[in-house]
Design an enzyme around this catalytic site. Structure first.
Site, PDB file in Angstrom:
ATOM      1  N   ASN A  10       0.757  -1.118   0.082  1.00  0.00           N
ATOM      2  CA  ASN A  10      -0.059   0.144   0.166  1.00  0.00           C
ATOM      3  C   ASN A  10       0.927   1.155   0.142  1.00  0.00           C
ATOM      4  O   ASN A  10       1.429   1.567   1.120  1.00  0.00           O
ATOM      5  CB  ASN A  10      -0.787   0.136   1.306  1.00  0.00           C
ATOM      6  CG  ASN A  10      -1.665   1.289   1.333  1.00  0.00           C
ATOM      7  OD1 ASN A  10      -1.980   1.968   0.326  1.00  0.00           O
ATOM      8  ND2 ASN A  10      -2.221   1.347   2.492  1.00  0.00           N
ATOM      9  N   LYS A  12       0.039   4.180  -0.264  1.00  0.00           N
ATOM     10  CA  LYS A  12      -0.609   5.297   0.405  1.00  0.00           C
ATOM     11  C   LYS A  12      -0.200   6.626  -0.499  1.00  0.00           C
ATOM     12  O   LYS A  12      -0.193   6.385  -1.626  1.00  0.00           O
ATOM     13  CB  LYS A  12      -0.020   5.721   1.766  1.00  0.00           C
ATOM     14  CG  LYS A  12      -0.088   4.422   2.701  1.00  0.00           C
ATOM     15  CD  LYS A  12       0.175   4.439   4.081  1.00  0.00           C
ATOM     16  CE  LYS A  12      -0.006   3.176   4.900  1.00  0.00           C
ATOM     17  NZ  LYS A  12      -0.200   3.186   6.335  1.00  0.00           N
ATOM     18  N   HIS A 102      -9.491   1.385   4.908  1.00  0.00           N
ATOM     19  CA  HIS A 102      -8.154   1.445   5.726  1.00  0.00           C
ATOM     20  C   HIS A 102      -8.312   2.453   7.025  1.00  0.00           C
ATOM     21  O   HIS A 102      -9.273   3.382   7.066  1.00  0.00           O
ATOM     22  CB  HIS A 102      -7.114   2.187   4.816  1.00  0.00           C
ATOM     23  CG  HIS A 102      -5.927   1.968   5.308  1.00  0.00           C
ATOM     24  ND1 HIS A 102      -5.064   2.803   6.277  1.00  0.00           N
ATOM     25  CD2 HIS A 102      -4.664   1.157   5.156  1.00  0.00           C
ATOM     26  CE1 HIS A 102      -4.067   2.601   6.573  1.00  0.00           C
ATOM     27  NE2 HIS A 102      -3.669   1.467   5.787  1.00  0.00           N
ATOM     28  N   GLU A 104      -6.974   4.785   7.899  1.00  0.00           N
ATOM     29  CA  GLU A 104      -6.501   6.078   7.543  1.00  0.00           C
ATOM     30  C   GLU A 104      -7.872   6.864   7.020  1.00  0.00           C
ATOM     31  O   GLU A 104      -8.326   7.964   7.330  1.00  0.00           O
ATOM     32  CB  GLU A 104      -5.179   6.523   6.789  1.00  0.00           C
ATOM     33  CG  GLU A 104      -4.136   6.123   7.544  1.00  0.00           C
ATOM     34  CD  GLU A 104      -2.836   5.642   6.893  1.00  0.00           C
ATOM     35  OE1 GLU A 104      -3.007   5.438   5.582  1.00  0.00           O
ATOM     36  OE2 GLU A 104      -2.126   4.900   7.521  1.00  0.00           O
ATOM     37  N   GLU A 174      -5.046  -4.833  10.829  1.00  0.00           N
ATOM     38  CA  GLU A 174      -3.868  -3.700  10.933  1.00  0.00           C
ATOM     39  C   GLU A 174      -4.399  -2.819  12.282  1.00  0.00           C
ATOM     40  O   GLU A 174      -5.149  -2.105  12.264  1.00  0.00           O
ATOM     41  CB  GLU A 174      -4.255  -2.668   9.889  1.00  0.00           C
ATOM     42  CG  GLU A 174      -3.606  -3.399   8.501  1.00  0.00           C
ATOM     43  CD  GLU A 174      -3.102  -2.328   7.548  1.00  0.00           C
ATOM     44  OE1 GLU A 174      -2.196  -2.327   7.040  1.00  0.00           O
ATOM     45  OE2 GLU A 174      -3.695  -1.475   7.095  1.00  0.00           O
ATOM     46  N   GLY A 180       2.939   2.448  10.809  1.00  0.00           N
ATOM     47  CA  GLY A 180       4.003   3.543  10.640  1.00  0.00           C
ATOM     48  C   GLY A 180       4.646   3.964  11.785  1.00  0.00           C
ATOM     49  O   GLY A 180       5.305   4.946  11.837  1.00  0.00           O
ATOM     50  N   SER A 220       4.026  -2.218  10.088  1.00  0.00           N
ATOM     51  CA  SER A 220       5.391  -2.120  10.381  1.00  0.00           C
ATOM     52  C   SER A 220       5.893  -3.481   9.890  1.00  0.00           C
ATOM     53  O   SER A 220       6.789  -3.910  10.606  1.00  0.00           O
ATOM     54  CB  SER A 220       5.776  -1.791  11.909  1.00  0.00           C
ATOM     55  OG  SER A 220       5.212  -0.493  12.231  1.00  0.00           O
TER      56      SER A 220
HETATM   57  P1  13P Z   1       3.305   0.379   7.831  1.00  0.00           P
HETATM   58  O1  13P Z   1       3.680  -0.651   7.016  1.00  0.00           O
HETATM   59  O2  13P Z   1       4.129   1.703   7.259  1.00  0.00           O
HETATM   60  O3  13P Z   1       3.212   0.277   9.235  1.00  0.00           O
HETATM   61  O4  13P Z   1       1.782   0.706   7.484  1.00  0.00           O
HETATM   62  C1  13P Z   1       0.973  -0.343   7.453  1.00  0.00           C
HETATM   63  C2  13P Z   1      -0.332   0.103   6.504  1.00  0.00           C
HETATM   64  O5  13P Z   1      -1.097   0.982   6.930  1.00  0.00           O
HETATM   65  C3  13P Z   1      -0.697  -0.538   5.343  1.00  0.00           C
HETATM   66  O6  13P Z   1      -1.784  -0.357   4.868  1.00  0.00           O
END
Ligand code: 13P
Length: 259
Positions: A10, A12, A102, A104, A174, A180, A220
């Protein structure tokens, strides 16, 4: 039933279409160099809307061993929804996967389970596989309510889908506190919730759907921690943010089976 692991990058809101072309080519070379066997794991890149056509052209033109998808989709078919992108538009660009719900999107755009459910239905109606994201925040985890909280999200997000549809989609667990942050859920933490999700799907949609549905862990994930996470029985892949922007690291995740 054996479920093929799915490693999804992803991106983003990173990389314009010129940069996207560079990363896709670099990833392709790296996977070729490291003798990636697509029979053993599946890879996909989930890119910004403006990158999709470029990435599609490269993947199809050069027959690269991974697919592409989108990070969101409109709940609407078409019409006066300024700024939205429909499932039909994504399907025409041969998107294999669409991320829905997601954390976010849930956090910054107020997406509820009802909205996530409508997005999953839109993707399915156009022949794409939704990657349905769920997971608790730190407060819920500290209260020890992460399993019922996450199952409630799964219940709302998959409501009304058929057993066959559920068996064919992907659920990504997640935990928000691990996204992150460098903070990885332990393999036991991840397995606890992923196992509970499969159990819930078995109860609600039947054993066949539960055996077929792929459940990813995200938060992560890196080349250095993916193997121990993948060793758990109910984890069928990873949804990867930061590490998916680094071809060597993402290739190590895709090639987890060599570790
Ligand atoms: P990270 O791998 O940067 O922690 O992000 C995870 C994520 O939100 C994937 O959709």
């Amino acid at each position: 039933m054996s479920r093929k692991p799915l490693m999804a990058g992803n991106w983003k809101m990173n990389l314009n279409h010129v940069e996207a072309a560079g990363l896709v080519q670099n990833l392709a070379w790296t996977l070729k160099d490291r003798k990636f066997d697509p029979e053993r794991s599946e890879a996909t890149v989930l890119v910004p809307y403006t990158d999709i056509r470029t990435v599609q052209t490269l993947i199809e033109g050069d027959k690269l061993p991974f697919s592409h998808g989108a990070q969101d989709v409109s709940t609407h078919e078409s019409g006066a929804f300024t700024g939205e992108v429909s499932a039909d538009m994504l399907a025409k660009l041969n998107c294999a996967y669409v991320v829905v719900g997601h954390s976010e999107r849930r956090e910054y755009h107020g997406e509820t389970d009802e909205v996530v459910n409508a997005k999953a239905r839109a993707a399915l109606a156009h022949g794409m596989t939704p990657i349905v994201c769920v997971g608790e925040g730190l407060d819920i985890r500290k209260e020890g309510r992460h399993v019922p909280y996450t199952l409630d999200q799964v219940k709302g997000s998959l409501a009304g889908l058929s057993a066959e549809q559920v068996g064919g989609l992907v659920v990504a667990y997640e935990p928000v506190w691990a996204i992150g942050t460098g903070e990885v859920a332990t393999p036991d933490d991840a397995q606890e919730v992923c196992g509970a999700i499969r159990g819930f799907i078995s109860d609600e949609f039947g054993a066949e759907a539960a055996a077929a549905v792929r459940i990813q862990y995200g938060g992560s994930v890196k080349g250095s921690n993916v193997a121990e996470i993948m060793a758990r029985p109910d984890i069928d892949g990873a949804l990867v943010g930061g590490a998916s922007l680094k071809p060597e690291d993402f290739a190590s995740i895709v090639l987890f089976y060599e570790q």
